[in-house]
Design an enzyme around this catalytic site. Structure first.
Site, PDB file in Angstrom:
ATOM      1  N   LYS A  38       0.873  -1.181   0.000  1.00  0.00           N
ATOM      2  CA  LYS A  38       0.000   0.000   0.000  1.00  0.00           C
ATOM      3  C   LYS A  38       0.909   1.229   0.000  1.00  0.00           C
ATOM      4  CE  LYS A  38      -4.127   1.320   2.594  1.00  0.00           C
ATOM      5  NZ  LYS A  38      -5.026   1.665   1.505  1.00  0.00           N
TER       6      LYS A  38
HETATM    7  N1  PMP Z   1      -7.379  -2.302  -2.880  1.00  0.00           N
HETATM    8  C1  PMP Z   1      -6.911  -1.050  -2.732  1.00  0.00           C
HETATM    9  C2  PMP Z   1      -6.257  -0.388  -3.883  1.00  0.00           C
HETATM   10  C3  PMP Z   1      -7.076  -0.380  -1.503  1.00  0.00           C
HETATM   11  O1  PMP Z   1      -6.626   0.880  -1.351  1.00  0.00           O
HETATM   12  C4  PMP Z   1      -7.730  -1.025  -0.437  1.00  0.00           C
HETATM   13  C5  PMP Z   1      -7.918  -0.314   0.878  1.00  0.00           C
HETATM   14  N2  PMP Z   1      -6.854  -0.530   1.735  1.00  0.00           N
HETATM   15  C6  PMP Z   1      -8.180  -2.337  -0.637  1.00  0.00           C
HETATM   16  C7  PMP Z   1      -7.995  -2.949  -1.873  1.00  0.00           C
HETATM   17  C8  PMP Z   1      -8.821  -3.109   0.480  1.00  0.00           C
HETATM   18  O2  PMP Z   1      -7.841  -3.514   1.401  1.00  0.00           O
HETATM   19  P1  PMP Z   1      -8.187  -3.707   2.939  1.00  0.00           P
HETATM   20  O3  PMP Z   1      -9.344  -4.609   2.985  1.00  0.00           O
HETATM   21  O4  PMP Z   1      -6.958  -4.335   3.504  1.00  0.00           O
HETATM   22  O5  PMP Z   1      -8.480  -2.376   3.502  1.00  0.00           O
END
Ligand code: PMP
Length: 310
Positions: free
Chosen positions: A160
């Site tokens: 991320k």
């Molecule tokens: N894909 C992207 C590009 C994101 O920014 C997020 C948000 N964090 C997610 C998927 C979902 O990830 P998570 O469930 O870990 O928040």
């Protein structure tokens, strides 16, 4: 844009400080090159227990710390300390409502030139209050983006990173400017990747289908949660496989999930109604249990919820 109010206290340069004092130089490497890694972690206020529960704190910190290796991040804080810092930022903000924590590990050096090794890193963490990031009731109208999802071999989608959110920002803005709530990214090969900041599931014949971890997605913690809940609670089959664009149009149900998005039904894709245009039954069931689980109301999954106040 999601409405937000910052908590009063942030973690910055090894200390807990008023959020207004947590400031960076314009020369900071991460500001110039997008070289930061972050997490978005929700805390849910449970009225009956008068406590805020941080959802899957350990898994979020684990993802952050594992991804340090991609960006050669070296900081004094280890995973256990980062968890403590998140909890402390929440505790010191003393809020009794739904919150969202943002730990960010960033290249803190004031230096010129893109690099990941040999550039010092630091950790900061702040908190905001956050309600729904996208609507979770009526179903979203979404469109396939003209922007392609970036490739894990270009800017690692698995991590991320702040820089990768240029891709997300372009797609989200395009969708909103065209009158949609959200965007769906395709990969360069034309298969479905995810939303701008959320993973995607389609449901066909009571089977949940989602793109695999090597499909240029962020492997979401909510995605993993939903897969587990679908299997354990409802005995549903979950399949990770590439999804063709046209499958979006013919599926029985489609939904987004993510820490921000939570579980958000999609009612149309490219102006084609999904099913009867109402949130589907399986999506609703998953959404209901998800909201109970995150508030610490389901004993079986209580260890996913870390209380802020003792
Ligand atoms: N894909 C992207 C590009 C994101 O920014 C997020 C948000 N964090 C997610 C998927 C979902 O990830 P998570 O469930 O870990 O928040």
């Amino acid at each position: 844009m999601a409405k937000m109010h910052p908590g009063e206290i942030a973690y910055f340069e090894g200390d807990f400080v008023p959020v207004g004092d947590a400031r960076l130089s314009v020369m900071t490497h991460a500001f110039n090159y997008g070289t930061a890694l972050f997490e978005g972690i929700r805390g849910y206020y449970n009225v009956e227990e008068d406590n805020v529960f941080i959802f899957r704190l350990q898994e979020h910190v684990d993802r952050l710390v594992r991804n340090f290796n991609i960006l050669c991040m070296e900081i004094p804080e280890d995973a256990a300390r980062i968890e403590e810092i998140c909890l402390e930022v929440a505790r010191r903000s003393a809020l009794r409502e739904d919150v969202y924590l943002r730990p960010i590990c960033y290249k803190s050096e004031l230096s010129l030139g893109p690099a990941v090794r040999g550039v010092s890193s630091a950790l900061c963490c702040y908190l905001i209050t956050l309600g729904d990031y996208v609507d979770t009731n009526d179903g979203l109208d979404v469109a396939v983006s003209s922007w392609r999802r970036l490739s894990d071999n270009a800017i690692p989608t698995r991590a991320k990173t702040t820089g990768s959110y240029i891709n997300s920002s372009l797609a989200a803005t395009e969708a909103k400017q065209s009158g949609f709530h959200e965007a769906i990214f395709l990969r360069e090969d034309g298969t479905v990747a995810e939303g701008s900041a959320m993973n995607i599931f389609v449901i066909q014949e009571d089977k949940l289908i989602t793109p695999p971890p090597n499909a240029d997605i962020l492997v979401g913690i909510t995605r993993n949660t939903i897969m587990q809940l679908a299997q354990e609670q409802f005995g549903l089959q979950v399949v990770e496989r590439p999804i063709a664009r046209t499958e979006l149009y013919i599926s029985d149900e489609v939904f987004f999930c993510g820490t921000g998005a939570q579980v958000a039904p999609i009612r149309s894709v490219d102006r084609r109604l999904i099913g009867n245009g109402k949130p589907g039954g399986i999506t609703r069931k998953l959404q209901k249990i998800y909201f109970d689980v995150v508030q610490g109301k389901v004993a079986e999954y209580r260890d996913w919820c870390t209380p802020v106040y003792s």
